[in-house]
Design a protein around this motif. Sequence first.
Motif, short mmCIF file in Angstrom:
data_model
loop_
_atom_site.label_atom_id
_atom_site.label_comp_id
_atom_site.label_asym_id
_atom_site.label_seq_id
_atom_site.Cartn_x
_atom_site.Cartn_y
_atom_site.Cartn_z
N LEU A 245 1.17 -1.40 -0.31
CA LEU A 245 -0.02 -0.21 0.02
C LEU A 245 0.71 1.27 0.02
N ARG B 51 -6.58 1.27 -2.96
CA ARG B 51 -7.90 1.39 -1.95
C ARG B 51 -8.23 -0.27 -2.73
N GLU C 292 -7.46 5.90 3.76
CA GLU C 292 -7.76 7.59 3.72
C GLU C 292 -8.43 8.57 3.81
N TYR D 199 -5.74 1.40 6.04
CA TYR D 199 -6.71 2.03 4.92
C TYR D 199 -7.33 2.84 5.59
N ALA E 254 -6.16 -2.66 -0.85
CA ALA E 254 -6.58 -2.44 0.42
C ALA E 254 -7.77 -3.50 0.81
#
Length: 372
Positions: free
Chosen positions: A130, A143, A172, A168, A146
């Motif tokens: 990520l 995303r 965000e 995650y 994830a």
Amino acid sequence: MAEQHKKKRRRSERQPPQIPEEQKETLDADERHTSLPAVGAPALAPAEPTGWEELDQPQDVQQQPEATQHHDHKKLSKHAKKRAREERERAIRDAELRRLQGDEAPTSTTEFEQLVLSAPNASFVWIKYLAFLISLGELDKARALADRALQTINYREEGEKFNVWVAYLNMENMYGSEESTLGLLSRALAHTDARKMYLAAVDIFERTQKAALVEQCLKAMTRKFRESPEVWLRAVRYRLASGDGEAARKTLDRSLQSLPKFEHVRMVSQTGLLEFKLGDPERGRSIFEGVLRNYPKRLDLWSVYLDQEVALGDQQRVRALFERATHLQLPPKKMKFLFKRYLEYEKQHGTAAGVEHVKKRALEYVEAQAAA
């Protein structure tokens, strides 16, 4: 007469020659020693062991190890096959983690794909992947990755899944909107430990100074988990760190109305500890004094209280607290602990006279106990 003599001669030729008894016995003995056993008859064992019996006996060298190997394989498949597979997977995962932390860290999507295939349940690998995609500005791919990680990690690996949810949400929160962040938080709360997720979200939002989101989480979690001391203590900590001591005191009062009674001492003492560290030490002293009035024999409370005063460094106050504690009527084991701590403090921060004073006090206590 001639005819009779011929008949006797023919009969003697047809009969085998007669062997004397002594010579017959000798021949029988020689035959026993030299003749081979008949086909199908068991061989006679040697009279005495020679030490080479194992080599003399014919063995199937190839078949015997195969049978042993087959037996071992059956035993492994019954008792250790699963364990061996898990150890193999763990070794592969550890090797991949070492690779991530070493000089040969992946530098391409292909290399990261190989890593997640070899260690699909390792959240550390997914989170590194990520971070790699975020560094390239590929937020949509991050995303999607994830979501893929959450679907791939085995459902039994709750801790690994939780780590991915936290990463995650952190991503965000950093790069998404408030609406998308709250939407993701709602998803996470539905699929993982909600209490732990709320606490992690508060940490994330507090670190990024998003007070409104912190307030939403605190309000929701203290309502949903009103019987959890950790939730209330997290709220108190946030209030004190924000410099709002009054709100922290109100939170403490609210918590005591919601928590079971057996959790009250823990809640109050931990709040006093937070006051020492983040708020007003005087308020912390007041809280500990109140608790110790009700529970004077709680050695753990005395120990925590002493630790905070020692950390603040007011020697007069520390000695006064040690004097109070060592004048209590506690069991010998607890008194020994207090005198030992008092003596260690004087050795580190006091004088020789102070050390002698503590030793004298301890000796007086032992003599009083012996006389009782």
